[in-house]
Design an enzyme around this catalytic site. Structure first.
Site, PDB file in Angstrom:
ATOM      1  N   GLU A  45       0.860  -1.185   0.000  1.00  0.00           N
ATOM      2  CA  GLU A  45       0.000   0.000   0.000  1.00  0.00           C
ATOM      3  C   GLU A  45       0.893   1.230   0.000  1.00  0.00           C
ATOM      4  O   GLU A  45       1.801   1.347   0.833  1.00  0.00           O
ATOM      5  CB  GLU A  45      -0.912   0.000   1.229  1.00  0.00           C
ATOM      6  N   GLN A  46       0.652   2.143  -0.927  1.00  0.00           N
ATOM      7  CA  GLN A  46       1.581   3.257  -1.087  1.00  0.00           C
ATOM      8  C   GLN A  46       1.507   4.295   0.027  1.00  0.00           C
ATOM      9  O   GLN A  46       2.448   5.069   0.219  1.00  0.00           O
ATOM     10  CB  GLN A  46       1.388   3.928  -2.435  1.00  0.00           C
ATOM     11  N   SER A  47       0.413   4.325   0.793  1.00  0.00           N
ATOM     12  CA  SER A  47       0.271   5.336   1.841  1.00  0.00           C
ATOM     13  C   SER A  47      -0.258   4.721   3.126  1.00  0.00           C
ATOM     14  O   SER A  47      -1.249   3.986   3.104  1.00  0.00           O
ATOM     15  CB  SER A  47      -0.678   6.447   1.389  1.00  0.00           C
ATOM     16  N   HIS A  77     -43.429  -4.681  13.155  1.00  0.00           N
ATOM     17  CA  HIS A  77     -44.183  -3.420  13.157  1.00  0.00           C
ATOM     18  C   HIS A  77     -43.862  -2.643  14.426  1.00  0.00           C
ATOM     19  O   HIS A  77     -43.787  -3.218  15.512  1.00  0.00           O
ATOM     20  CB  HIS A  77     -45.691  -3.704  13.112  1.00  0.00           C
TER      21      HIS A  77
END
Length: 449
Positions: free
Chosen positions: A36-38, A435
């Site tokens: 993951e780049q960040s 209900h």
């Protein structure tokens, strides 16, 4: 300094499909590296910059929370989810999360520029690309203004604009228009389409248009935006053509809600021999395989429907393949899926709209009731809206349903299940529901013909 690793599975991108696949593979004893780049995107776009933070802001707006406090709640929520997602995956014995930017060196090798410095090279037997999508910036003069924002950039601002212009009247544009209007922002939506929500039936689109304009949201359709010009540090002029006349409007912020494109910048797909279509999306077959046999593309980057639940279904398709079951594909087993625009009240849809059903040659029955007829709507003090269903007159099977009412995003899942199961509308007309609930409105809807 460069290091080398060899793993069985490499996943590029921490989105829904990728992270779920990573956990599945690790738990069955296979080595997995997820890149993951960040660090701010652990868990993917949904929890960090898209579905979760925007829905958090929408909920707080409906509560009457002021924007600074709503922002704090959103930031805390996303930070907790981000850490939880990281811990769940990084804590698995066979999984490793690597933070950095991935670039293909060859069909089996990826070089990663590490966020902490240096780089590493990974060789993998299988590679899964799960990099998602990003906003498409239209070729309009002035898009580089600091007062022009994408959706992710706008919700990253601590304060809210007093005047907001939104370019684009799709789902993202409408959600942001409704949300900021509830926070007290003056909102104008500029849309190139000549009709409001052109894919919807006229009655449903008209109902939602009435609701949103009743909140003082200004809509201009058939607009050609020409340029954005900065007036000072806090405001811009937006110039556009409408009904043949050149006009302008002043705003403190401009939101671009003009579509998306694949987030594949810098991947160097050519080095792996991966083919893309004319829009840049990675081409895949109905098993999500690229033209390179050991590489798959999951989620938004493969050009399919851009929803988190579709990315999750992409995982299911791949999971079944790896288990030896090739029958489940994006063509022959994927269920039709519902959609929803999270305004207040929300508009949810499943199956065919009336216009679509008639165009496909169906003889249809149409059922409608106003939301004001539902007891739970009165309890929730949300009587606005319209419920509509389309049924095949020959078989009594439900072809589609459009719900513009409180809790529509929940009710539609019950209808979707009925459509997928192929039951007749009588099943919902006679089902015993709790209900008071919004779901029991289906009893009345399917007996309203």
């Amino acid at each position: 300094m460069e290091t080398e690793k060899r793993v069985k599975n490499l996943i590029i991108g921490f989105g829904k499909g990728g992270k779920t696949l990573a956990a599945f593979l690790a738990k069955r004893g296979e080595t997995v590296a997820l890149v993951e780049q960040s660090a701010n995107m652990y868990g993917g776009a949904c929890i960090n910059i898209a579905c979760i933070p925007t829905k958090s802001l929408i909920v707080e707006a409906e509560k009457g929370t002021d924007y600074p406090r709503a922002y704090e709640i959103k930031e805390l929520l996303t930070a907790n989810l981000r850490q939880t997602n990281y811990d769940k995956l990084a804590g698995l014995e066979n999984a490793e999360v690597i933070t950095g930017k991935a670039t293909f060196s060859s069909p089996h090798e990826v070089t990663i520029q590490l966020a902490a410095g240096g780089q590493t090279r990974i060789e993998a037997e299988r590679i899964f690309i799960n990099t998602g999508s990003q906003p498409a910036i239209p070729p309009i003069e002035g898009m580089d203004s600091k007062n022009v924002f994408t959706s992710a950039a706008l919700i990253a601002q601590v304060g809210r604009p007093e005047k907001l212009v939104i370019i684009g009247g799709g789902f993202i544009g409408l959600e942001f228009a409704d949300m900021f209007a509830k926070f007290g922002t003056e909102v104008t939506v500029l849309d190139r389409h000549t009709r409001f929500l052109p894919d919807e039936d006229d009655d449903i689109a008209g109902e939602l248009f009435k609701i949103l304009t009743g909140k003082s949201i200004n809509f201009l359709n058939g607009v050609d935006v020409e340029k954005v010009e900065e007036l000072n540090a806090e405001s811009v002029n937006v110039y556009f053509t409408h009904n043949g006349q050149r006009k302008s409007i002043t705003a403190n912020a401009v939101l671009l809600a003009t579509g998306r494109k694949p987030l594949t910048d810098g991947l160097n797909l050519d080095a792996a021999g991966i083919q893309t279509d004319k829009r840049g999306y990675i081409q895949v077959d109905n098993q999500l395989k690229t033209n390179v046999p050991h590489i798959w593309a999951i989620g938004d980057c493969n050009g399919g429907p851009q929803f988190t639940y579709i990315s999750l279904d992409d995982f299911r398709i791949i999971r079944n393949q790896l288990a030896g079951n090739d029958r489940y594909t994006s063509l022959n087993e994927r269920q039709p899926f519902p959609t929803c625009v999270f305004v207040s009240p929300p508009l949810a849809q499943a199956g065919l709209r009336e216009r679509e059903a008639r165009e496909q040659g169906y003889d249809v029955k149409v059922f409608k009731i106003p939301a004001s007829a539902i007891p739970k709507a009165a309890i929730l003090n949300e009587r606005r809206g319209l419920l509509k269903a389309v049924v095949d007159a020959k078989t009594d099977r439900i072809l589609g349903c459009m719900l513009c009412c409180a809790e529509a995003h929940e009710i539609i899942n019950t209808v979707q299940l009925a459509i997928h199961a192929g039951v007749t509308y009588h099943a919902l007309a006679n089902m015993i529901f709790t209900h008071p609930s919004m779901t029991e409105a289906l009893n009345d809807l399917f007996t309203a013909g």
